[in-house]
Design an enzyme around this catalytic site. Structure first.
Site, PDB file in Angstrom:
ATOM      1  N   ASP A   1      -5.796   8.804   3.526  1.00  0.00           N
ATOM      2  CA  ASP A   1      -5.504   7.370   3.645  1.00  0.00           C
ATOM      3  C   ASP A   1      -4.266   7.271   4.526  1.00  0.00           C
ATOM      4  O   ASP A   1      -3.164   7.603   4.103  1.00  0.00           O
ATOM      5  CB  ASP A   1      -5.239   6.787   2.246  1.00  0.00           C
ATOM      6  CG  ASP A   1      -4.666   5.362   2.300  1.00  0.00           C
ATOM      7  OD1 ASP A   1      -4.616   4.764   3.395  1.00  0.00           O
ATOM      8  OD2 ASP A   1      -4.273   4.862   1.229  1.00  0.00           O
TER       9      ASP A   1
ATOM     10  N   LYS B   1       0.947   1.922  12.480  1.00  0.00           N
ATOM     11  CA  LYS B   1      -0.424   1.444  12.313  1.00  0.00           C
ATOM     12  C   LYS B   1      -0.572  -0.006  12.808  1.00  0.00           C
ATOM     13  O   LYS B   1      -1.661  -0.429  13.181  1.00  0.00           O
ATOM     14  CB  LYS B   1      -0.783   1.527  10.828  1.00  0.00           C
ATOM     15  CG  LYS B   1      -2.241   1.326  10.499  1.00  0.00           C
ATOM     16  CD  LYS B   1      -2.461   1.598   9.026  1.00  0.00           C
ATOM     17  CE  LYS B   1      -3.864   1.298   8.576  1.00  0.00           C
ATOM     18  NZ  LYS B   1      -4.027   1.623   7.144  1.00  0.00           N
TER      19      LYS B   1
ATOM     20  N   GLU C   1     -11.213   1.290   4.531  1.00  0.00           N
ATOM     21  CA  GLU C   1     -10.438   1.463   3.296  1.00  0.00           C
ATOM     22  C   GLU C   1     -11.129   0.833   2.074  1.00  0.00           C
ATOM     23  O   GLU C   1     -11.237   1.497   1.036  1.00  0.00           O
ATOM     24  CB  GLU C   1      -9.029   0.874   3.486  1.00  0.00           C
ATOM     25  CG  GLU C   1      -8.170   1.754   4.385  1.00  0.00           C
ATOM     26  CD  GLU C   1      -6.965   1.038   4.965  1.00  0.00           C
ATOM     27  OE1 GLU C   1      -6.643  -0.080   4.512  1.00  0.00           O
ATOM     28  OE2 GLU C   1      -6.335   1.607   5.877  1.00  0.00           O
TER      29      GLU C   1
ATOM     30  N   ASP D   1      -6.231  -5.622  -1.762  1.00  0.00           N
ATOM     31  CA  ASP D   1      -5.329  -4.529  -1.373  1.00  0.00           C
ATOM     32  C   ASP D   1      -3.959  -5.068  -0.981  1.00  0.00           C
ATOM     33  O   ASP D   1      -3.786  -5.621   0.107  1.00  0.00           O
ATOM     34  CB  ASP D   1      -5.970  -3.756  -0.205  1.00  0.00           C
ATOM     35  CG  ASP D   1      -5.113  -2.574   0.264  1.00  0.00           C
ATOM     36  OD1 ASP D   1      -3.953  -2.454  -0.168  1.00  0.00           O
ATOM     37  OD2 ASP D   1      -5.631  -1.776   1.070  1.00  0.00           O
TER      38      ASP D   1
HETATM   39  P1  ADP Z   1       0.256   0.908   2.208  1.00  0.00           P
HETATM   40  O1  ADP Z   1      -1.184   0.836   1.875  1.00  0.00           O
HETATM   41  O2  ADP Z   1       0.834  -0.365   2.714  1.00  0.00           O
HETATM   42  O3  ADP Z   1       0.609   2.052   3.098  1.00  0.00           O
HETATM   43  P2  ADP Z   1       0.841   1.500  -0.648  1.00  0.00           P
HETATM   44  O4  ADP Z   1      -0.496   1.183  -1.141  1.00  0.00           O
HETATM   45  O5  ADP Z   1       1.349   2.876  -0.898  1.00  0.00           O
HETATM   46  O6  ADP Z   1       1.101   1.199   0.885  1.00  0.00           O
HETATM   47  O7  ADP Z   1       1.845   0.452  -1.322  1.00  0.00           O
HETATM   48  C1  ADP Z   1       3.208   0.540  -1.157  1.00  0.00           C
HETATM   49  C2  ADP Z   1       3.899  -0.547  -1.932  1.00  0.00           C
HETATM   50  O8  ADP Z   1       3.581  -0.436  -3.312  1.00  0.00           O
HETATM   51  C3  ADP Z   1       5.401  -0.454  -1.804  1.00  0.00           C
HETATM   52  O9  ADP Z   1       5.957  -1.734  -1.590  1.00  0.00           O
HETATM   53  C4  ADP Z   1       5.815   0.078  -3.164  1.00  0.00           C
HETATM   54  O10 ADP Z   1       7.116  -0.334  -3.540  1.00  0.00           O
HETATM   55  C5  ADP Z   1       4.777  -0.552  -4.057  1.00  0.00           C
HETATM   56  N1  ADP Z   1       4.662   0.143  -5.342  1.00  0.00           N
HETATM   57  C6  ADP Z   1       4.450   1.466  -5.562  1.00  0.00           C
HETATM   58  N2  ADP Z   1       4.473   1.746  -6.875  1.00  0.00           N
HETATM   59  C7  ADP Z   1       4.724   0.572  -7.517  1.00  0.00           C
HETATM   60  C8  ADP Z   1       4.884   0.189  -8.890  1.00  0.00           C
HETATM   61  N3  ADP Z   1       4.828   1.087  -9.872  1.00  0.00           N
HETATM   62  N4  ADP Z   1       5.124  -1.117  -9.165  1.00  0.00           N
HETATM   63  C9  ADP Z   1       5.211  -2.019  -8.169  1.00  0.00           C
HETATM   64  N5  ADP Z   1       5.071  -1.727  -6.882  1.00  0.00           N
HETATM   65  C10 ADP Z   1       4.830  -0.454  -6.542  1.00  0.00           C
HETATM   66 MG    MG Z   2      -3.109   1.134   1.899  1.00  0.00          MG
END
Ligand code: ADP
Ligand code: MG
Length: 614
Positions: A8, A75, A176, A198
């Site tokens: 991913d 990205k 995705e 998402d």
């Molecule tokens: P992306 O798909 O944008 O690359 P992610 O799916 O990894 O990113 O999401 C990242 C976001 O999720 C960040 O803002 C992070 O702070 C938030 N996040 C991760 N774990 C938690 C949690 N336990 N509670 C709330 N937010 C979270």
């Molecule tokens: Mg993502």
């Protein structure tokens, strides 16, 4: 065939997973932790002040002190033009410089080099590949990489290029939301409609999928490219900074103006947000965050409750519902028509987000799989299906996200392969001339849904040249459009009159040419080698330092126990190593001097212990 890993490649974080068959023959996906022990890796790449390339957490951590050469969220730029409104928007938000490549693509200036976003993403993919190799203890060369459902051909192609630069053969690019649905096994339950919600670090995507006998149709996509976890963090940062500014003794200082303080504040806010997803209260504790009026250190200690955080961010959660409504409207569905809701993205761990989604769709969303890992897991399952040929190989078909067509008279866009056609697919069309004795036929290939060609995305232009003189409308040129299983477009043409396949020139409208990709592949490989050499050299230096140290100690302690000539030889070898260490940065002479001293030391040890026990 080796193992196919699932990656991913996220805007904020990336994640890699594999599929394993357990003892009982059960198929299980596993997320692989990186060298820092984290299951997700920040999609951040930097070149540090001393020229070192950093990827992931280490790059993210130094962003504030090295903003110009730290690239996050590449990205947002991949496969896009410099003039693209999305790119213009992104340019106002990032600290690094976005430049226009000769072909009009958006590139990034890092140090003295302009890099394509594909090269930046390649660094992240390389890190994911290395993560997998370290855990598996074997070389990994094949991957499934995911992209947002709305990515067009150029963006998918550029993502494939990124994989190639990272030394990965990208077997398939999948959407995705499709991967997320796969991770929940939603392809095996007949026909159904699935909404994938998402909410990531900086973007929000909502997708309506229809799955019929394993075929995924993207019915609608919507979202907000500037809404994500960072906005939630920012609310808490603002609140805490405002309180600090107003507090007695702080001297009215805005912490957000001090880059180091801001960085600490942001990290603390994000950590607090994570904790509040499972606890009802947490503490933000930042000692020595600033200086008071008379130079005394100031600390920031503040407890935050979940209720307060929810109140600070309620409107952000609410803002995700607009695109949900929009996506349902596009798909002509009511919330009740949806059979499954899947949560994706780290932000959906927040209880308030889960509540909002549940109440909007009137059903409990799928949980169980970690939302920031679910896409990588789906990709790994797809990889296993392709590689292992097990029972669900045939199921994983996707559809084209956008219509593919050509420009016809008056600048009109004529779709040849409509969107939502199951891929791979192919369509053949006959073209002809519009004036007498026309020597060539221009064919302009586009992708998009707008009626006018200029409003759609240009993929490339054909100029079918060398036609024999003929009245207009007589020549027959057969053009075949193909979309492969990755959604990547290929076109070829044949002049039916002469029976020959014409030599047609395709001018890539965007992206890297295959030669450019090759150059990047070699460069990445060289960088990898250079990095390894640097690491090995640093290790050698530190070994040399420690050998010198122990030798010098030993010479002092045991001087009278060994012969004067042995002692002299040891001293000479030690001096030589010391001098080499100081004078050179080359590995070979250092290694030679090291080995020499080591040999002398061994001889000394022999002399010392030689008599004993024999
Ligand atoms: P992306 O798909 O944008 O690359 P992610 O799916 O990894 O990113 O999401 C990242 C976001 O999720 C960040 O803002 C992070 O702070 C938030 N996040 C991760 N774990 C938690 C949690 N336990 N509670 C709330 N937010 C979270
Ligand atoms: Mg993502």
């Amino acid at each position: 065939m080796g193992r196919i890993i699932g990656i991913d490649l996220g805007t904020t974080n990336s994640c890699v997973a594999i599929v394993e068959t357990s003892g009982g023959g059960k198929i299980e996906a596993r997320v692989l932790p990186n060298s820092e022990g984290s299951r997700t890796t920040p999609s951040v790449v930097a070149v540090s002040k001393n020229g070192e390339r950093l990827v992931g957490q280490s790059a993210r951590r130094q962003a504030v002190t090295n903003p110009k050469n730290t690239v996050a969220a590449s990205k947002r730029l991949i496969g896009r033009k410099f003039a693209d409104p999305q790119v213009r928007e992104a340019a106002t938000r990032v600290a690094y410089t976005i430049v226009a490549a000769p072909n009009g693509d958006a590139w990034v200036q890092v140090g003295d080099r302009a890099l394509s976003p594909a090269e930046i993403s390649a660094q992240v993919l390389m890190k994911m590949r290395e993560t997998a190799e370290a855990v598996l203890g074997e070389e990994v060369t094949e991957a499934i990489v995911t992209v947002p459902a709305y990515f067009d051909d150029a963006q998918r192609q550029a993502t494939k290029d990124a994989g190639k630069i990272a030394g990965l053969d990208v077997k398939r690019i999948i959407n995705e939301p499709t991967a997320a649905a796969l991770a929940y096994g939603l392809d095996r339950e007949g026909s159904e409609r699935v909404v994938v919600y998402d909410l990531g670090g900086g973007t929000f995507d909502v997708t309506v999928l229809e799955i019929t006998s394993g075929v995924f149709h993207v019915k609608a996509t919507s979202g907000d490219t500037n809404l994500g976890g960072e906005d939630f963090d920012d609310r808490l940062v603002r609140q805490l900074a405002a309180e600090y500014e107003g507090a007695q003794g702080s001297g009215g200082i805005d912490l957000r103006k001090d880059p180091m303080a801001l960085q600490r504040l942001r990290e603390a806010a994000e950590r607090a947000k994570h904790e509040l997803s499972s606890c009802l209260e947490t503490e933000v504790n930042l000692p020595f965050i600033g200086l008071g009026k008379s130079g005394e250190p100031l600390h920031l200690v503040r407890s935050v409750t979940r209720a307060e955080f929810e109140q600070l961010t309620a409107d952000l959660v609410e803002r995700t519902l607009g695109p949900c409504r929009d996506a349902l409207a596009q798909a002509h569905l009511a919330p009740a028509d949806v059979q499954n809701v899947v949560l994706v993205g780290g932000m959906t761990r927040m209880p308030a987000v889960q509540r909002a989604v549940k109440s909007f769709f009137g059903r409990e969303p799928h949980r169980g799989v970690n939302p920031d890992e679910v896409v990588a897991i789906g990709a790994a399952l797809q990889g296993a299906a392709l590689g292992g040929g097990d029972e669900f190989t045939a199921l994983l078909l996707d559809v084209t996200p956008l219509s593919l067509g050509v420009e016809t008279g008056g600048g009109v866009f004529t779709a040849l392969i409509p969107r939502n056609t199951t891929v791979p697919c192919e369509k053949t069309e006959i073209f002809t001339t519009s004036v007498d004795n026309q020597p060539f036929v221009p064919i302009h290939i586009l992708q998009g849904e707008r009626p006018m060609a200029v409003d759609n995305r240009s993929l490339g232009r054909f100029e079918l040249t060398g036609l024999p003189p003929a009245p207009r409308g007589v020549p027959m040129i057969q053009v075949t459009f193909k979309i492969d299983e990755n959604g990547v477009v290929a076109v070829d043409a044949r002049d039916l009159g002469t029976g020959r396949v014409q030599a047609i020139r395709v001018k890539p409208a965007s992206g890297l040419t295959s030669e450019e990709v090759e150059v990047r592949v070699a460069e990445a490989e060289n960088n990898r080698k250079a990095d390894e050499e640097r690491r090995a050299y640093a290790e050698l230096r530190s070994q040399a330092e420690s050998l010198l140290h122990t030798t010098e100690q030993a010479l002092e302690g045991y001087a009278e126990l060994v012969s004067a000539s042995d002692l002299e030889r040891a001293r000479a070898a030690a001096t030589k190593l010391r001098v080499t260490l100081e004078a050179t940065t080359a590995a070979a002479p250092l290694r030679a001097a090291y080995q020499e001293l080591e040999a002398v030391n061994f001889a000394l040890a022999d002399a010392l212990y030689g008599g004993i026990g024999t």
